[in-house]
Design an enzyme around this catalytic site. Structure first.
Site, PDB file in Angstrom:
ATOM      1  CG  MET A   1      -2.447   5.225   1.820  1.00 16.33           C
ATOM      2  SD  MET A   1      -2.096   6.703   2.880  1.00 16.33           S
ATOM      3  CE  MET A   1      -3.056   8.180   2.231  1.00 16.33           C
TER       4      MET A   1
ATOM      5  CB  CYS B   1      -0.924  -0.163   1.144  1.00 15.94           C
ATOM      6  SG  CYS B   1      -2.305   1.218   1.255  1.00 15.94           S
ATOM      7  CB  CYS B   2       2.580   3.385  -1.804  1.00 14.27           C
ATOM      8  SG  CYS B   2       1.986   3.295  -3.660  1.00 14.27           S
ATOM      9  CB  SER B   3       0.586   8.249  -1.643  1.00 10.67           C
ATOM     10  OG  SER B   3       1.834   8.157  -2.558  1.00 10.67           O
TER      11      SER B   3
ATOM     12  N   GLY C   1      -0.409   3.761  -5.113  1.00  7.68           N
ATOM     13  CA  GLY C   1      -0.321   2.327  -5.639  1.00  7.68           C
ATOM     14  C   GLY C   1       0.536   2.400  -6.823  1.00  7.68           C
TER      15      GLY C   1
END
Length: 103
Positions: free
Chosen positions: A39, A7-9, A11
């Site tokens: 997220m 998961c990142c800001s 994707g």
């Protein structure tokens, strides 16, 4: 099948690390499904996946996401910045597997 998501800001940046993790899993003959999500998609993804690794840029969400995941008996941890920055797929895979106590 082990299901892992990163998961990142947005994707996007984690998708490269996903590929490296998939390569490491293939070399070990592990049956895994690895995906990257933003997220905003965490709530849906944690329902379907076994474990989540957070990109360093969203580490501030760690406590919130851990609380949500705990309700489902699942674990969330942040990826070490060095592992993430150097795209060390094998190290990230080991981290995910250790959360599942499979490493």
């Amino acid at each position: 099948m082990i299901r892992i998501f990163l998961c990142c800001s947005a994707g996007m940046s984690t998708s490269m690390l996903v590929k490296k993790m998939e390569q490491a899993a293939a070399e070990r003959n592990l049956q895994v499904e690895i995906a990257a999500f933003s997220m905003a998609d965490f709530d849906d993804a944690i329902q379907k996946y076994d474990v989540c690794l957070l990109g360093p840029q969203v580490k501030f969400k760690l406590a919130d996401f851990q609380a949500q995941a705990a309700k489902l008996n699942k674990r969330v941890e942040a990826i070490e910045p060095m592992t993430y920055g150097m795209m060390k797929g094998e190290v990230a895979l080991d981290q995910a597997l250790s959360l599942l106590e499979l490493a």
